[in-house]
Enzyme design. Structure first.
Site, short mmCIF file in Angstrom:
data_model
loop_
_atom_site.label_atom_id
_atom_site.label_comp_id
_atom_site.label_asym_id
_atom_site.label_seq_id
_atom_site.Cartn_x
_atom_site.Cartn_y
_atom_site.Cartn_z
N ASN A 156 1.70 2.94 8.76
CA ASN A 156 0.87 4.34 8.21
C ASN A 156 0.45 3.96 6.86
O ASN A 156 1.04 4.12 6.02
CB ASN A 156 2.04 5.29 8.36
CG ASN A 156 2.80 5.80 9.68
OD1 ASN A 156 1.91 6.38 10.58
ND2 ASN A 156 3.91 5.22 9.91
N GLU A 157 -0.63 3.48 6.75
CA GLU A 157 -1.57 3.54 5.75
C GLU A 157 -2.01 4.54 5.20
O GLU A 157 -2.08 5.65 5.61
CB GLU A 157 -2.76 2.46 6.05
CG GLU A 157 -2.48 1.25 6.73
CD GLU A 157 -1.90 -0.15 5.83
OE1 GLU A 157 -1.35 0.36 4.57
OE2 GLU A 157 -1.83 -1.15 6.31
N PRO A 158 -2.18 4.67 3.65
CA PRO A 158 -2.86 5.57 3.02
C PRO A 158 -4.20 5.93 3.25
O PRO A 158 -4.87 4.88 3.51
CB PRO A 158 -2.53 5.41 1.66
CG PRO A 158 -2.48 3.87 1.55
CD PRO A 158 -1.98 3.37 2.95
N THR A 170 -2.94 -4.95 3.25
CA THR A 170 -2.04 -5.34 4.43
C THR A 170 -2.57 -6.64 5.26
O THR A 170 -1.90 -7.58 5.38
CB THR A 170 -1.79 -4.12 5.30
OG1 THR A 170 -1.47 -3.08 4.48
CG2 THR A 170 -0.89 -4.54 6.39
N THR A 222 0.73 -1.31 -0.06
CA THR A 222 -0.04 0.03 -0.04
C THR A 222 0.78 1.19 0.10
O THR A 222 0.47 2.43 0.01
CB THR A 222 -0.62 0.06 1.31
OG1 THR A 222 0.12 0.12 2.37
CG2 THR A 222 -1.80 -1.06 1.46
#
Ligand code: F6R
Length: 257
Positions: free
Chosen positions: A149-151, A168, A143
């Site tokens: 720290n995902e978008p 993820t 990602t």
């Protein structure tokens, strides 16, 4: 200055990273100073840790003055569970070297939910009190996440509880037997926490990372590509194998450490 190094395979890339870390650890030991490492888990750094263990055992490199802060931990997660990042770190690195238990910091996935905010503030304070992170080791998720720290994610985020992206969760499912057993949340340091490290090494191996690595390095900085924030700071070193670098417009082939 951004640096991209492309190696023939992940073993060579891992050895180069481990040698760099070992030299830093040794230099600081000679100066009688502590060194603070930010560490990642997942498949990417396994070869780096293997090589650091080898260097400890065969060359006598000591980790007594090394302080570590891990990026993240699943939530909820007992540290004793074999799927925890705490267990991963002990299995791949800590139990094989002479690091002091009190110098190891890993987000606590076993906390009651209402204790998480105070824990996260404390984690940030511990990093500051240790003098900040000298060298942060990162992997990259499909990602584009660094840490968890995902978008979309903003540049000013610090340690906190986050929800994991579906991709993820799918990628992690193999470790948990099935998607239904896979945690959907994690405690992670933030983009801001990562960006404050004095030096950053980000590694990527294999063809399934090639597309996101191209975006992280070549697309505009964007909250939808968390690793693209790395473009905004000096001293970031990308260490890739040929497959992971395959989609870059310019591939600087070099393979020395
Ligand atoms: C792990 C972490 C993640 C991983 C990323 C890549 O501590 O913070 O950002 O680095 O998910 O995972 P692997 O290496 O398993 O492909």
């Amino acid at each position: 200055m951004r640096q991209i190094q492309v190696f023939d395979n992940k073993m060579e890339g891992s050895r180069a990273i481990a040698r760099y870390i070992a030299n830093l650890v040794k230099r600081r030991q000679e100066e009688n100073k502590p060194v603070v490492l930010g560490l990642a888990t997942g498949s990417t750094p396994i070869g780096v840790y293997e090589e650091l263990v080898r260097i400890h055992k065969t060359e006598g490199l000591s980790f007594k003055h090394v302080v570590t802060f891990n990026l993240d931990e699943y939530y909820p997660m007992r540290p004793s569970s074999h799927q925890s990042y705490a267990w991963f770190m002990h299995h791949h690195l800590f139990s094989h070297i002479d690091i002091s238990a009190q110098n190891i910091h890993i987000p606590d996935g076993a906390l009651a939910r209402n204790h998480i905010p105070a824990f996260c503030r404390g984690y940030e304070a511990q990093i500051k009190n240790a003098g900040g992170i000298d060298l942060q080791l990162l992997g990259i998720g499909r990602t584009g996440h660094i840490g968890f720290n995902e978008p979309p994610v903003s540049a000013d985020t610090i340690t906190r509880l986050v929800s994991l992206h579906n991709i993820t969760i799918e990628d992690a499912a193999a470790d948990f037997g099935s998607i239904s057993f896979t945690p959907t949340e994690a405690i992670t340091v933030g983009i801001s926490t990562i960006m404050q490290a004095r030096e950053i090494i980000i590694a990527g191996w294999g063809q399934n990372k090639a597309a996101i690595i191209k975006k992280a390095i070549e697309a505009n900085v964007d909250e939808h590509i968390p690793a693209s924030y790395l473009q905004t700071r000096p001293s970031v070193r990308w260490v890739l194998d040929k497959e992971a670098a395959a989609e870059l417009s310019e591939v600087p082939m070099q393979s020395e450490a």
